[in-house]
Scaffold this motif. Sequence first.
Motif, short mmCIF file in Angstrom:
data_model
loop_
_atom_site.label_atom_id
_atom_site.label_comp_id
_atom_site.label_asym_id
_atom_site.label_seq_id
_atom_site.Cartn_x
_atom_site.Cartn_y
_atom_site.Cartn_z
N ARG A 193 -20.54 -29.25 -25.09
CA ARG A 193 -20.44 -30.60 -24.53
C ARG A 193 -20.12 -31.65 -25.58
O ARG A 193 -19.29 -32.53 -25.36
CB ARG A 193 -21.74 -30.96 -23.80
N GLY A 194 -20.78 -31.58 -26.72
CA GLY A 194 -20.58 -32.59 -27.75
C GLY A 194 -19.28 -32.44 -28.51
O GLY A 194 -18.95 -33.29 -29.35
N ARG A 195 -18.52 -31.40 -28.22
CA ARG A 195 -17.27 -31.14 -28.94
C ARG A 195 -16.05 -31.63 -28.17
O ARG A 195 -14.93 -31.48 -28.63
CB ARG A 195 -17.14 -29.65 -29.22
N VAL A 196 -16.25 -32.19 -26.99
CA VAL A 196 -15.14 -32.67 -26.17
C VAL A 196 -14.95 -34.17 -26.42
O VAL A 196 -15.74 -34.98 -25.96
CB VAL A 196 -15.39 -32.43 -24.67
N PRO A 197 -13.91 -34.56 -27.16
CA PRO A 197 -13.71 -35.99 -27.42
C PRO A 197 -13.28 -36.73 -26.16
O PRO A 197 -12.76 -36.13 -25.22
CB PRO A 197 -12.61 -36.01 -28.48
N GLN A 198 -13.51 -38.03 -26.15
CA GLN A 198 -13.09 -38.86 -25.04
C GLN A 198 -11.87 -39.67 -25.45
O GLN A 198 -11.83 -40.24 -26.54
CB GLN A 198 -14.21 -39.80 -24.60
N PHE A 199 -10.87 -39.71 -24.58
CA PHE A 199 -9.62 -40.40 -24.86
C PHE A 199 -9.42 -41.55 -23.87
O PHE A 199 -9.82 -41.45 -22.71
CB PHE A 199 -8.42 -39.45 -24.74
N ALA A 200 -8.77 -42.59 -24.36
CA ALA A 200 -8.28 -43.62 -23.44
C ALA A 200 -7.14 -43.03 -22.63
O ALA A 200 -6.52 -42.04 -23.04
CB ALA A 200 -7.81 -44.83 -24.23
N PRO A 201 -6.83 -43.61 -21.49
CA PRO A 201 -5.69 -43.11 -20.70
C PRO A 201 -4.40 -43.19 -21.51
O PRO A 201 -4.20 -44.11 -22.30
CB PRO A 201 -5.64 -44.06 -19.50
N ALA A 202 -3.54 -42.21 -21.32
CA ALA A 202 -2.24 -42.23 -21.99
C ALA A 202 -1.42 -43.41 -21.49
O ALA A 202 -1.45 -43.73 -20.30
CB ALA A 202 -1.49 -40.93 -21.74
N ARG B 105 -10.39 -16.68 -27.17
CA ARG B 105 -11.13 -17.81 -27.75
C ARG B 105 -10.56 -19.14 -27.27
O ARG B 105 -10.49 -20.11 -28.01
CB ARG B 105 -11.12 -17.71 -29.28
N PHE B 106 -10.21 -19.17 -25.99
CA PHE B 106 -9.66 -20.40 -25.41
C PHE B 106 -10.53 -21.63 -25.69
O PHE B 106 -9.99 -22.68 -26.07
CB PHE B 106 -9.44 -20.23 -23.91
N PRO B 107 -11.85 -21.58 -25.51
CA PRO B 107 -12.63 -22.80 -25.77
C PRO B 107 -12.46 -23.32 -27.19
O PRO B 107 -12.28 -24.53 -27.39
CB PRO B 107 -14.08 -22.35 -25.51
N ASP B 108 -12.50 -22.44 -28.17
CA ASP B 108 -12.33 -22.88 -29.56
C ASP B 108 -10.95 -23.47 -29.78
O ASP B 108 -10.80 -24.50 -30.47
CB ASP B 108 -12.55 -21.70 -30.52
N ASP B 109 -9.93 -22.85 -29.22
CA ASP B 109 -8.56 -23.34 -29.41
C ASP B 109 -8.37 -24.69 -28.73
O ASP B 109 -7.80 -25.62 -29.32
CB ASP B 109 -7.56 -22.33 -28.83
N PHE B 110 -8.81 -24.82 -27.49
CA PHE B 110 -8.62 -26.06 -26.75
C PHE B 110 -9.38 -27.21 -27.42
O PHE B 110 -8.84 -28.31 -27.58
CB PHE B 110 -9.09 -25.86 -25.30
N LEU B 111 -10.60 -26.95 -27.83
CA LEU B 111 -11.39 -28.00 -28.48
C LEU B 111 -10.79 -28.37 -29.84
O LEU B 111 -10.79 -29.55 -30.22
CB LEU B 111 -12.84 -27.54 -28.64
N ALA B 112 -10.26 -27.39 -30.57
CA ALA B 112 -9.62 -27.70 -31.86
C ALA B 112 -8.41 -28.60 -31.66
O ALA B 112 -8.17 -29.53 -32.45
CB ALA B 112 -9.22 -26.41 -32.57
N VAL B 113 -7.63 -28.35 -30.62
CA VAL B 113 -6.46 -29.18 -30.32
C VAL B 113 -6.91 -30.59 -29.96
O VAL B 113 -6.36 -31.59 -30.46
CB VAL B 113 -5.63 -28.55 -29.20
N LEU B 114 -7.88 -30.71 -29.07
CA LEU B 114 -8.37 -32.03 -28.68
C LEU B 114 -8.87 -32.81 -29.90
O LEU B 114 -8.57 -34.00 -30.06
CB LEU B 114 -9.50 -31.89 -27.66
N GLN B 115 -9.61 -32.14 -30.75
CA GLN B 115 -10.17 -32.82 -31.92
C GLN B 115 -9.08 -33.23 -32.91
O GLN B 115 -9.15 -34.30 -33.52
CB GLN B 115 -11.21 -31.91 -32.58
N ALA B 116 -8.04 -32.39 -33.06
CA ALA B 116 -6.95 -32.74 -33.96
C ALA B 116 -6.18 -33.95 -33.44
O ALA B 116 -5.79 -34.84 -34.22
CB ALA B 116 -6.01 -31.54 -34.13
N ILE B 117 -5.96 -34.02 -32.15
CA ILE B 117 -5.27 -35.17 -31.56
C ILE B 117 -6.12 -36.42 -31.71
O ILE B 117 -5.63 -37.50 -32.09
CB ILE B 117 -4.95 -34.90 -30.07
N HIS B 118 -7.41 -36.29 -31.45
CA HIS B 118 -8.32 -37.43 -31.56
C HIS B 118 -8.40 -37.92 -33.00
O HIS B 118 -8.37 -39.15 -33.26
CB HIS B 118 -9.71 -37.01 -31.05
N LYS B 119 -8.50 -37.02 -33.95
CA LYS B 119 -8.57 -37.38 -35.37
C LYS B 119 -7.33 -38.15 -35.80
O LYS B 119 -7.41 -39.05 -36.66
CB LYS B 119 -8.75 -36.12 -36.21
#
Length: 232
Positions: free
Chosen positions: A21-30, A205-219
Amino acid sequence: MTEAKPQARTIALSHLPANLRGRVPQFAPAPPAATKVKLPTDGTAGWYSRIPTDQKVAFITIDDGWVKHPLALKLMQAADVPVTLFLEVDAVKSDPQYFAKMQAAGATIENHTITHPNLKGRSYESQKREICGGADQLATLYGRRPVLFRPPFGNHDHNTLRASHDCGMKAAFFWKETTNKGKVRFQEGPGVKPGDIILMHFRDRFPDDFLAVLQAIHKAGLTPAKLEDYIP
């Protein structure tokens, strides 16, 4: 995906295991797409690994469909960001409803051939059978005929782009980042750049991959956007 209201996001997150849960970043709308790519006029589909835009957006694309991880849909709902699925017919036909649920949640389904062959070097007719056939069968399964295409392995030649166009595909895509086992690999130095197309797969390892992508975009200070919005 659409913007989640706070309550909806809270509910979606509650469906995930506590350690995610704590690994899912929140984004503003595109933001709305300010410009669209210019497609070729020579009877071929466009070819892109990055969308030429200054907007602070990136694009999440997920290929194949062989591994149907039970948390994939829940993660997409919790993140509530646009994703494009390039699905291979042979990979999805054992459980098409798995991806129909993602489509109902806002994911867009596009074309990745029937059998996932290396198209480069094949005849025009051979490539056309795979590309048109993939689009036709996905239309039957999901009620919308794809208009975008990713060639297996990213391999293509002039026949690929010509057959793609003749099968109704407006554009075909490579990528700027790939993800596997929770690690993002960059082609052009560290960090996701505006307009980058990011490649994932439906893997164990879909969860790890998806969360890594979200975090990279957020960063990178970017927001996931809908790839289809940038194509005329």
